[in-house]
Design a protein around this motif. Structure first.
Motif, PDB file in Angstrom:
ATOM      1  N   LYS A  92       0.765  -1.408   0.037  1.00 29.40           N
ATOM      2  CA  LYS A  92       0.132  -0.061  -0.122  1.00 29.40           C
ATOM      3  C   LYS A  92       1.035   1.362   0.011  1.00 29.40           C
ATOM      4  O   LYS A  92       1.872   1.350   1.017  1.00 29.40           O
ATOM      5  CB  LYS A  92      -0.954  -0.020   1.185  1.00 29.40           C
ATOM      6  CG  LYS A  92      -1.870   1.167   1.236  1.00 29.40           C
ATOM      7  CD  LYS A  92      -2.895   1.012   2.307  1.00 29.40           C
ATOM      8  CE  LYS A  92      -4.106   2.187   2.224  1.00 29.40           C
ATOM      9  NZ  LYS A  92      -4.096   3.043   3.030  1.00 29.40           N
ATOM     10  N   VAL A  93       0.734   2.176  -1.002  1.00 26.95           N
ATOM     11  CA  VAL A  93       1.684   3.385  -1.116  1.00 26.95           C
ATOM     12  C   VAL A  93       1.159   4.236  -0.220  1.00 26.95           C
ATOM     13  O   VAL A  93      -0.068   4.653   0.025  1.00 26.95           O
ATOM     14  CB  VAL A  93       1.211   3.710  -2.591  1.00 26.95           C
ATOM     15  CG1 VAL A  93       2.368   5.107  -2.711  1.00 26.95           C
ATOM     16  CG2 VAL A  93       1.771   2.809  -3.722  1.00 26.95           C
ATOM     17  N   GLU A  94       2.208   4.808   0.608  1.00 26.60           N
ATOM     18  CA  GLU A  94       1.827   5.966   1.605  1.00 26.60           C
ATOM     19  C   GLU A  94       2.154   7.177   1.299  1.00 26.60           C
ATOM     20  O   GLU A  94       1.445   8.129   1.238  1.00 26.60           O
ATOM     21  CB  GLU A  94       2.721   5.331   2.825  1.00 26.60           C
ATOM     22  CG  GLU A  94       2.623   4.222   3.444  1.00 26.60           C
ATOM     23  CD  GLU A  94       1.048   4.081   4.174  1.00 26.60           C
ATOM     24  OE1 GLU A  94       0.532   5.012   4.510  1.00 26.60           O
ATOM     25  OE2 GLU A  94       0.712   2.895   4.031  1.00 26.60           O
ATOM     26  N   LYS A  95       3.339   7.396   0.422  1.00 26.75           N
ATOM     27  CA  LYS A  95       3.857   8.627   0.149  1.00 26.75           C
ATOM     28  C   LYS A  95       4.784   8.461  -1.314  1.00 26.75           C
ATOM     29  O   LYS A  95       5.698   7.535  -1.324  1.00 26.75           O
ATOM     30  CB  LYS A  95       4.742   9.248   1.185  1.00 26.75           C
ATOM     31  CG  LYS A  95       5.050  10.570   1.092  1.00 26.75           C
ATOM     32  CD  LYS A  95       5.669  11.022   2.380  1.00 26.75           C
ATOM     33  CE  LYS A  95       6.213  12.415   2.343  1.00 26.75           C
ATOM     34  NZ  LYS A  95       7.009  12.926   3.626  1.00 26.75           N
ATOM     35  N   ILE A  96       4.551   9.738  -1.802  1.00 23.18           N
ATOM     36  CA  ILE A  96       5.635   9.738  -3.041  1.00 23.18           C
ATOM     37  C   ILE A  96       6.279  10.849  -3.094  1.00 23.18           C
ATOM     38  O   ILE A  96       5.654  11.985  -2.827  1.00 23.18           O
ATOM     39  CB  ILE A  96       4.716   9.734  -4.413  1.00 23.18           C
ATOM     40  CG1 ILE A  96       3.904   8.461  -4.469  1.00 23.18           C
ATOM     41  CG2 ILE A  96       5.409   9.996  -5.776  1.00 23.18           C
ATOM     42  CD1 ILE A  96       2.936   8.336  -5.648  1.00 23.18           C
TER      43      ILE A  96
END
Length: 104
Positions: free
Chosen positions: A98-102
């Protein structure tokens, strides 16, 4: 905002808050944060940044939700009238991230 990253030899288009399945990440446990620095491109509201091949300083922080296995795939080899038949099974491992931050 979205990013294109490379993990496990494959490329994925991801955005913040999104979950995706990829090849098994062996060195991580469930609930652990993973930092992926092989970012190919980042697109935000104003501009598009493209690396050659990777963007310097760009990274994606994701959380490992689970390690699991896909459904079973059955492979059958058969030669008619020869009495030859082989059946093989395979279940591929995956990691759900699950992507939290880019960061660009």
């Amino acid at each position: 905002m979205y990013a294109i990253l490379e993990i496990g030899g494959k490329q994925y288009k991801i955005s913040e808050g999104e979950a995706f399945k990829t090849e098994l990440v062996k060195n991580a446990k469930e609930g652990e944060q993973i930092v992926i620095d092989k970012v190919l491109a980042v697109k935000d509201d104003k501009d598009l940044k493209i690396g050659s091949p990777y963007l310097e300083g760009a990274k994606v922080t994701a959380t490992l939700v689970e390690n699991g296995r896909y459904k079973k795939v059955i492979t059958v080899k058969f030669r008619r009238r020869k009495g030859y038949r082989r059946v093989k099974n395979h279940r591929q491992w995956y990691s759900l991230l699950k992507v939290e931050k880019i960061e660009a």
